[in-house]
Enzyme design. Structure first.
Site, PDB file in Angstrom:
ATOM      1  N   TYR A 184       0.841  -1.199   0.000  1.00  0.00           N
ATOM      2  CA  TYR A 184       0.000   0.000   0.000  1.00  0.00           C
ATOM      3  C   TYR A 184       0.875   1.248   0.000  1.00  0.00           C
ATOM      4  O   TYR A 184       0.572   2.222  -0.677  1.00  0.00           O
ATOM      5  CB  TYR A 184      -0.938  -0.002   1.215  1.00  0.00           C
ATOM      6  CG  TYR A 184      -1.941  -1.132   1.206  1.00  0.00           C
ATOM      7  CD1 TYR A 184      -2.962  -1.180   0.263  1.00  0.00           C
ATOM      8  CD2 TYR A 184      -1.866  -2.152   2.146  1.00  0.00           C
ATOM      9  CE1 TYR A 184      -3.878  -2.214   0.257  1.00  0.00           C
ATOM     10  CE2 TYR A 184      -2.779  -3.188   2.148  1.00  0.00           C
ATOM     11  CZ  TYR A 184      -3.785  -3.224   1.197  1.00  0.00           C
ATOM     12  OH  TYR A 184      -4.691  -4.259   1.189  1.00  0.00           O
ATOM     13  N   CYS A 209      -6.504  -4.859  -7.994  1.00  0.00           N
ATOM     14  CA  CYS A 209      -6.242  -4.541  -6.587  1.00  0.00           C
ATOM     15  C   CYS A 209      -5.745  -5.771  -5.828  1.00  0.00           C
ATOM     16  O   CYS A 209      -5.169  -5.631  -4.747  1.00  0.00           O
ATOM     17  CB  CYS A 209      -7.465  -3.917  -5.929  1.00  0.00           C
ATOM     18  SG  CYS A 209      -8.967  -4.899  -6.069  1.00  0.00           S
TER      19      CYS A 209
END
Length: 180
Positions: A103, A134
């Site tokens: 992230y 994702c």
């Protein structure tokens, strides 16, 4: 707006499309359930459910699941969000299949180093999973983090992209009518 469902090794993948591209996708056989996820005013627009997906979508997804992983790269998507989320979604599509970034790395690539939580939120609000991958984003400690459809799906997608053939599709079925 139009919708259709394509078969995949993970089960049915529904798509909601407009002329410009794909608005939403989800592991469900009920594409109309994806409407609730769309931003206003799209979620109230009429939806025409088709028997077959647009050929360019069906072909690219079939190729992806057959091992030609770059086939989904050219699929057009139409996403709505903040400048940061749009940048994060663009960057997700640049991550090589079978690899992951954290992230934190996603946040930096999207122009906001230190915004790891915002990068995580961009994954959570991604309405076009698989195509906007994702599943290729993980925590800084190497842990996979979360995935809307469950970690078994995330693991399967990453293994598929690494070329680990002969894998059985995830055994845990999705709940009927689940949208994403």
């Amino acid at each position: 707006m139009e919708a259709a469902t394509v078969p995949t090794p993970l089960g049915p993948l529904s798509l909601v499309t407009v002329e410009q591209g794909i608005l939403a996708s989800g592991l469900t056989d009920r594409p109309e359930t994806l409407l609730a996820e769309l931003p206003a005013p799209r979620h109230t627009e009429p939806l025409r459910v088709l028997d077959t997906a647009p050929a360019y979508c069906a072909s690219a997804l079939q190729d992806y699941f057959d091992g030609r992983l770059d086939a989904i790269d050219a699929l057009p998507v139409v996403q709505t969000g903040s400048a940061f989320r749009l940048a994060a979604w663009r960057e997700m599509r640049q991550v090589a299949p079978g690899t992951t970034i954290s992230y934190q790395e996603l946040a930096a690539a999207a122009g906001r180093p230190g915004a790891a939580r915002a990068a995580g939120a961009s994954c959570a609000y991604n309405l076009v999973p698989v195509i906007v991958p994702c599943h290729r984003v993980r925590r800084a400690d190497g842990n996979l983090g979360g995935y809307y459809y469950g970690l078994h799906i995330k693991r399967w997608l990453l293994a598929h992209e690494r070329g680990e053939r002969g894998l059985l599709p995830p055994a845990a079925p999705l709940a009927p009518g689940s949208s994403r």
